[in-house]
Design a protein around this motif. Structure first.
Motif, mmCIF file in Angstrom:
data_model
loop_
_atom_site.group_PDB
_atom_site.id
_atom_site.type_symbol
_atom_site.label_atom_id
_atom_site.label_comp_id
_atom_site.label_asym_id
_atom_site.label_seq_id
_atom_site.Cartn_x
_atom_site.Cartn_y
_atom_site.Cartn_z
ATOM 1 N N HIS A 8 -2.907 -12.608 7.053
ATOM 2 C CA HIS A 8 -2.311 -11.769 8.176
ATOM 3 C C HIS A 8 -2.999 -10.168 8.114
ATOM 4 C CE1 HIS A 8 1.555 -10.941 10.573
ATOM 5 N NE2 HIS A 8 0.715 -10.015 10.983
ATOM 6 N N THR A 9 -3.766 -10.197 9.330
ATOM 7 C CA THR A 9 -4.878 -9.205 9.447
ATOM 8 C C THR A 9 -4.168 -7.910 9.824
ATOM 9 O OG1 THR A 9 -5.471 -10.007 11.233
ATOM 10 C CG2 THR A 9 -6.791 -10.446 9.301
ATOM 11 N N GLU A 10 -3.112 -7.450 9.444
ATOM 12 C CA GLU A 10 -2.428 -6.455 9.956
ATOM 13 C C GLU A 10 -1.463 -5.763 8.756
ATOM 14 O OE1 GLU A 10 -0.132 -6.981 13.253
ATOM 15 O OE2 GLU A 10 1.128 -5.253 13.309
ATOM 16 N N ALA A 11 -1.439 -4.328 8.607
ATOM 17 C CA ALA A 11 -0.652 -3.833 7.608
ATOM 18 C C ALA A 11 0.681 -3.249 8.699
ATOM 19 C CB ALA A 11 -1.353 -2.614 6.767
ATOM 20 N N SER A 59 1.366 -6.019 3.871
ATOM 21 C CA SER A 59 0.582 -7.149 4.748
ATOM 22 C C SER A 59 0.505 -8.546 3.739
ATOM 23 C CB SER A 59 -0.834 -6.672 5.110
ATOM 24 O OG SER A 59 -1.623 -6.676 3.780
ATOM 25 N N GLN A 79 -1.567 -12.289 2.865
ATOM 26 C CA GLN A 79 -2.891 -12.800 2.957
ATOM 27 C C GLN A 79 -3.016 -13.495 3.962
ATOM 28 O OE1 GLN A 79 -4.024 -14.902 -0.616
ATOM 29 N NE2 GLN A 79 -5.899 -15.472 0.055
ATOM 30 N N PHE A 96 0.746 -1.296 0.067
ATOM 31 C CA PHE A 96 0.060 -0.142 0.017
ATOM 32 C C PHE A 96 0.822 1.437 -0.044
ATOM 33 C CE2 PHE A 96 -3.881 -2.571 1.315
ATOM 34 C CZ PHE A 96 -3.207 -3.581 1.783
#
Lengths: 116, 113
Positions: free
Chosen positions: B99-102, B95, B97, B33
């Motif tokens: 892994h729910t954190e950037a 991040s 896939q 991102f």
């Protein structure tokens, strides 16, 4: 699209006092919720996140947040702040596709200033 | 792991010049991102890639901005020509896939004079 509202742009508090930083979001789908902290001239660091399950989430540095679905809120709290907590705090929401993190939508930030 | 690495940390350039910002995501991360942070607009998503493919570039302000991700370990954000209103801090995040954190880099502070 999601949107995030942080109701206070600045929150001044004295050391050892409790603090609450407010965050509301708008979404019609399941979301992940985050609080990030940004110290001066630094990047964003994750404080805590809500994915599912218990609505009370504990994070680093003694912070916690509570997810309230009916009020679409995710307020951040700490019972006793330190001067070192002075920083900018960002609430964020992410749409997601299963376990894949989608884009993050950030609030405008809340500057927390802790006075001695 | 060294985290997300951005370069340069600071860039000062004259209006009209080309600027290239660089990002190395965390090894194994497949989403990247680019965000821009200004006082006026806060944090805005410019573009994000998944598996090196741009998924959403709706935040890219205009044609002067372009981003590439030639491989999984490198991305660039280019501004040509630069304008004073492009002055901001640009963040890269990655991040993976599942892994729910950037994870964010330290940012590049761009000043266009």
């Amino acid at each position: 699209a999601q949107s995030v509202t942080q109701l206070d742009s600045q929150v001044p508090v004295f050391e050892e006092a409790p603090v609450e930083l407010r965050c509301n979001y708008s979404s019609s789908v399941s979301v992940y919720l985050f609080w990030y902290v940004q110290y001066p001239n630094q990047g964003l660091q994750l404080l805590l996140k809500y994915l599912s399950g218990s609505t009370l989430v504990k994070g680093i540095n003694g912070f916690e947040a509570e997810f309230n679905k009916s009020q679409t809120s995710f307020h951040l709290r700490k019972p006793s702040v330190h001067i070192s907590d002075t920083a900018e705090y960002f609430c964020a929401v992410s749409d997601h596709r299963g376990s894949t993190l989608g884009r993050l939508y950030f609030g405008r930030g809340t500057q927390l200033t802790v006075w001695p | 792991d060294a985290g997300v690495i951005q370069s340069p940390r600071h860039e000062v350039t004259e209006m009209g010049q080309e600027v290239t910002l660089r990002c190395k995501p965390i090894s194994g991360h497949n989403s990247l991102f680019w965000y821009r942070q200004t006082m006026m607009r806060g944090l805005e998503l410019l573009i994000y890639f998944n598996n090196n493919v741009p998924i959403d570039d709706s935040g890219m302000p205009e044609d002067r901005f372009s981003a590439k991700m030639p491989n999984a370990s490198f991305s660039t954000l280019k501004i040509q020509p630069s304008e004073p209103r492009d002055s901001a801090v640009y963040f890269c995040a990655s991040s993976t896939q599942g892994h729910t954190e950037a994870f964010f880099g330290q940012g590049t502070r761009l000043t266009v004079v």
